[in-house]
Motif scaffolding. Sequence first.
Motif, PDB file in Angstrom:
ATOM      1  N   GLN A 150       0.602  -1.302   0.125  1.00 53.01           N
ATOM      2  CA  GLN A 150       0.081  -0.010  -0.027  1.00 53.01           C
ATOM      3  C   GLN A 150       0.810   1.339   0.107  1.00 53.01           C
ATOM      4  N   ILE A 151       2.059   1.313   0.974  1.00 55.47           N
ATOM      5  CA  ILE A 151       2.857   2.423   0.831  1.00 55.47           C
ATOM      6  C   ILE A 151       3.949   2.350  -0.304  1.00 55.47           C
ATOM      7  N   ARG A 152       3.831   1.422  -1.029  1.00 52.91           N
ATOM      8  CA  ARG A 152       5.096   1.176  -2.103  1.00 52.91           C
ATOM      9  C   ARG A 152       6.274   1.094  -1.482  1.00 52.91           C
ATOM     10  N   HIS A 153       6.580   0.302  -0.506  1.00 52.35           N
ATOM     11  CA  HIS A 153       7.739  -0.304   0.055  1.00 52.35           C
ATOM     12  C   HIS A 153       8.554  -0.927  -0.940  1.00 52.35           C
ATOM     13  N   ASN A 154       9.604  -0.795  -0.892  1.00 52.11           N
ATOM     14  CA  ASN A 154      10.320  -1.627  -2.194  1.00 52.11           C
ATOM     15  C   ASN A 154      10.639  -3.124  -1.907  1.00 52.11           C
ATOM     16  N   ASN A 155      10.274  -3.636  -0.658  1.00 51.63           N
ATOM     17  CA  ASN A 155      10.469  -5.014  -0.589  1.00 51.63           C
ATOM     18  C   ASN A 155       9.455  -5.766   0.422  1.00 51.63           C
ATOM     19  N   VAL A 224      16.143  -7.665  11.677  1.00 52.82           N
ATOM     20  CA  VAL A 224      16.179  -7.668  13.284  1.00 52.82           C
ATOM     21  C   VAL A 224      16.027  -6.382  13.962  1.00 52.82           C
ATOM     22  N   ASP A 225      16.317  -5.125  13.289  1.00 51.19           N
ATOM     23  CA  ASP A 225      15.811  -4.124  14.099  1.00 51.19           C
ATOM     24  C   ASP A 225      14.477  -4.061  14.099  1.00 51.19           C
ATOM     25  N   ALA A 226      13.517  -4.481  13.098  1.00 51.77           N
ATOM     26  CA  ALA A 226      12.108  -4.385  13.028  1.00 51.77           C
ATOM     27  C   ALA A 226      11.502  -5.460  14.276  1.00 51.77           C
ATOM     28  N   VAL A 227      12.310  -6.448  14.507  1.00 48.82           N
ATOM     29  CA  VAL A 227      11.837  -7.275  15.521  1.00 48.82           C
ATOM     30  C   VAL A 227      12.223  -6.737  17.209  1.00 48.82           C
ATOM     31  N   LEU A 228      13.495  -5.839  17.012  1.00 47.88           N
ATOM     32  CA  LEU A 228      13.763  -5.354  18.343  1.00 47.88           C
ATOM     33  C   LEU A 228      12.847  -4.299  18.641  1.00 47.88           C
ATOM     34  N   TYR A 229      12.361  -3.423  17.665  1.00 42.00           N
ATOM     35  CA  TYR A 229      11.785  -2.175  18.097  1.00 42.00           C
ATOM     36  C   TYR A 229      10.248  -2.453  17.893  1.00 42.00           C
ATOM     37  N   HIS A 230       9.501  -3.325  17.858  1.00 38.52           N
ATOM     38  CA  HIS A 230       8.089  -3.524  17.268  1.00 38.52           C
ATOM     39  C   HIS A 230       7.231  -2.894  18.415  1.00 38.52           C
ATOM     40  N   HIS A 231       7.768  -2.921  19.636  1.00 39.37           N
ATOM     41  CA  HIS A 231       6.906  -2.429  20.914  1.00 39.37           C
ATOM     42  C   HIS A 231       7.177  -1.011  21.257  1.00 39.37           C
ATOM     43  N   GLN A 232       8.109  -0.352  20.519  1.00 38.84           N
ATOM     44  CA  GLN A 232       8.639   0.849  21.119  1.00 38.84           C
ATOM     45  C   GLN A 232       7.309   2.078  20.660  1.00 38.84           C
ATOM     46  N   PRO A 233       7.501   3.019  21.352  1.00 41.37           N
ATOM     47  CA  PRO A 233       6.409   4.310  21.427  1.00 41.37           C
ATOM     48  C   PRO A 233       6.436   4.613  19.923  1.00 41.37           C
ATOM     49  N   ALA A 234       5.142   5.349  19.608  1.00 41.06           N
ATOM     50  CA  ALA A 234       5.278   5.885  18.069  1.00 41.06           C
ATOM     51  C   ALA A 234       6.303   6.873  17.761  1.00 41.06           C
ATOM     52  N   ASP A 235       6.231   7.839  18.769  1.00 39.52           N
ATOM     53  CA  ASP A 235       7.243   8.906  18.593  1.00 39.52           C
ATOM     54  C   ASP A 235       8.684   8.436  18.265  1.00 39.52           C
ATOM     55  N   LYS A 236       9.077   7.508  19.065  1.00 42.55           N
ATOM     56  CA  LYS A 236      10.320   6.788  18.709  1.00 42.55           C
ATOM     57  C   LYS A 236      10.383   6.039  17.512  1.00 42.55           C
ATOM     58  N   VAL A 237       9.470   5.371  16.958  1.00 48.11           N
ATOM     59  CA  VAL A 237       9.526   4.584  15.839  1.00 48.11           C
ATOM     60  C   VAL A 237       9.250   5.565  14.557  1.00 48.11           C
ATOM     61  N   SER A 238       8.774   6.698  14.817  1.00 45.35           N
ATOM     62  CA  SER A 238       8.395   7.469  13.579  1.00 45.35           C
ATOM     63  C   SER A 238       9.729   7.882  12.974  1.00 45.35           C
ATOM     64  N   ASN A 239      10.910   7.889  13.723  1.00 48.23           N
ATOM     65  CA  ASN A 239      12.276   8.316  13.219  1.00 48.23           C
ATOM     66  C   ASN A 239      12.932   6.967  12.751  1.00 48.23           C
ATOM     67  N   ALA A 240      12.547   5.963  12.853  1.00 48.13           N
ATOM     68  CA  ALA A 240      13.039   4.526  12.571  1.00 48.13           C
ATOM     69  C   ALA A 240      13.002   4.441  10.936  1.00 48.13           C
ATOM     70  N   SER A 241      13.575   3.186  10.653  1.00 50.74           N
ATOM     71  CA  SER A 241      13.437   2.801   9.328  1.00 50.74           C
ATOM     72  C   SER A 241      11.971   2.454   8.636  1.00 50.74           C
ATOM     73  N   THR A 242      11.670   2.278   7.526  1.00 55.20           N
ATOM     74  CA  THR A 242      10.375   2.172   7.030  1.00 55.20           C
ATOM     75  C   THR A 242       9.993   0.923   7.478  1.00 55.20           C
ATOM     76  N   LEU A 243      10.976  -0.222   7.373  1.00 56.16           N
ATOM     77  CA  LEU A 243      10.566  -1.688   7.974  1.00 56.16           C
ATOM     78  C   LEU A 243       9.870  -1.839   9.251  1.00 56.16           C
ATOM     79  N   VAL A 244      10.907  -0.964  10.271  1.00 55.81           N
ATOM     80  CA  VAL A 244      10.323  -0.948  11.561  1.00 55.81           C
ATOM     81  C   VAL A 244       8.996  -0.413  11.986  1.00 55.81           C
ATOM     82  N   GLN A 245       8.516   0.623  10.965  1.00 55.13           N
ATOM     83  CA  GLN A 245       7.496   1.304  11.264  1.00 55.13           C
ATOM     84  C   GLN A 245       6.260   0.282  10.793  1.00 55.13           C
ATOM     85  N   ILE A 246       6.672  -0.530   9.432  1.00 57.01           N
ATOM     86  CA  ILE A 246       5.586  -1.290   8.857  1.00 57.01           C
ATOM     87  C   ILE A 246       5.195  -2.540   9.978  1.00 57.01           C
TER      88      ILE A 246
END
Length: 742
Positions: A150-155, A224-246
């Motif tokens: 939907q967001i046209r992520h490349n992978n 690995v980053d996506a697994v590590l940060y998937h419960h972090q608050p939205a304000d922190k995740v908003s500055n992370a990679s697209t995969l972490v956000q997804i």
Amino acid sequence: MPNGIRSACNRQPCIVESHRQMQAANPIVNQIATLKHLPSLPHILLKIISACNSDNIDMAEIARILEKDPSLSSKILRMVNSAHYGLPQKMESITQCVAYLGVNTIKTIAIGASISQALYPVQGNGLFNLKRFWRHSLKCAVLARLISKQIRHNNPEEAFLAGLLHDIGRLILWINYPKEYAELLSEYEDRPDLLLAAEIRMGMTHCEVGAWQLDRWSIQSFIVDAVLYHHQPADKVSNASTLVQIISVANALARFNIDDQERVLDLADKLCGINPSQAEEALSRTDEEMGEVARLLGLEIEEPSAREGTASTNDDETQQALVSEVRDVSLLLSAFQNLLDAPDEISVLNVIHQGLEILFDLKDIYIFIYDSEKDCLVGKEVTVNPRSSLIADFMVLVRSGQNLLASALRQAKPLHLAADATDYDTAIIDMQLLRFVGKDGIMAVPMLARGQFVGVIVMGLDQFEFSQLSEHINLLNMFARQAALSIHADQIRRSSLTMVRTERAGVSSDIARKVVHEVNNPLTIIKNYLKILGIKLNKQNIAQDEISIINKEIDRIGRILGVLSSFSRNEKLKAESVDVNAVLSDLIKITRESLQEHSKINIHMDLSSSLPNISSDEDRMKQIFVNLVKNASEAMSGGGNLYIKTRLISGRLDGDVTQGNGARLGYIEVTISDDGPGIPDEIKSRIFDPFVSSKGGGHSGLGLSIVNNIVRSMNGTITCESEGGKGAAFIVALPIINKNKS
């Protein structure tokens, strides 16, 4: 928000650079570092094994099943990306991994996981918890892929894999701390924030455990980053990679409930720009895909209504099916090993019979081997089944035969014939087999090796046995294929051995002719000069004795040359009517006295009264039997027993199968055996080669080679059976040819 929960959400997770440092720093890591097996749903394991065993293997289908399971996916990624394979870049796609590893490796992984799970099954409500974990992981993966598109992520496939593995830490904690972590899950399953706080009190969150393990398995760092940060608050995740956000959004949507609707939809909009209608569409499509997966796996994955759920009857049956599959595979591997270890055809046939007994609990098993010369199946006697002697040498036409066995072989699939389904058109030979086995029906299982006919296994079945066997038809086909390969390998070995013997015999014949020719001339000259020398010397001269000794030694050389000459001759056989029993009886009349009185050998005759005369060369036949009797008597230097037996092997075909100038009507089998020391293993395979002997000095080692050549020139066969210390038996089979039949 309570302080404990706030601190849990705001805690900054990290992966310590060195696994050794991490291990020293945290006792949980000490525990999980030894982890080798993560459980998978038995439904998935059974599907993979079945797909790998299919006659039409679909690698894409295997990949689709594998990518539904976090445990197997992580194991395959870990294997492919290990130092053992040394790939220049990491693989992140399960489809690529499956194509690279191949179906045999994937099957081995699935069987290994099945054996581990069968030996150490999940306890109590473990299967229910495993289903909850699996359902959430897969739902998150499907959502992650849809959001990525939907967001046209490349992978999108990377997003799917990250979603599938995002909660792998929960599974690891549950396996290592089954009691403690199960209690946490029971209490906080629907409150991820409280569960995180409880995990911190344990020492590590499931996010940290999962990320540490994936990093240790060399999984790509963004996953690995996506697994590590998937419960972090939205304000922190908003500055992370697209995969972490997804993954953060997919995880929240996968746990979507009406009470938390506003927070989840706000998170989806803030991190991925997904509006409520897009979120609802993603959830709807995910439910559809989850339903398809459920139908594929035969799995109940409805939403859990309560934390205290238990495994369903279907789950228990699937777990039992997995245990049964593991048992069958283990027995099959054992049978395969026995087939590989079998030294000859008789042993292979016995192993086939015993393997079918053990695997399928069957008793009425009969084996037919394909004879390419006659284009027919020939019944074989199996020592573990006394009744099989009744169908020994029973012949069934193949290419021109309209019968169950031939049809199964030509169609390359098992065929069944029920006794109550026969009619006027049923082949007589099928009716004979039905009456012979005395069961409700018979099943013919073809044995083919690389597309070549090898034989057919015939089993007598009652209705219950047929029903049971039908459920394991893939296992039966696998066993039949391995049996065919073992028989085929033995046939190739024997054929190669015959070819080598023929070549050796040809070379030896040429050498023998040259030796006889070259040596006879100087020997004749020497003998003539010795005769002249003897005439010139006085009869009382002491040299006369030495001349006599020299003459005797020259005569001995002449006898040796006579044997060589006999070996090298390729004389044309005479065609005359020969009574085999009469030839043997005459031979024993001549040799009985010397054998019994001087050599202390007792002779036992068992001559069949039903033998017909055969068209052959009587003198050459006598030479065969004289050599074999002489060979047996020399093996029993201290006395013993000599056994001579004849029997008729009948086998008129349904039609005329011709060879040479006549139709072969069967064989006369002559067995000459003794109870001497037997033939040493080191020369048993070469016993018919020229210049091979077990009798030591004074024996040329040509007798059995000469016999083998004569038997082969008669279109017959000769085989040797011997066990150390239990004597030896030489079995000669001579064809009965009807010369009047064209």
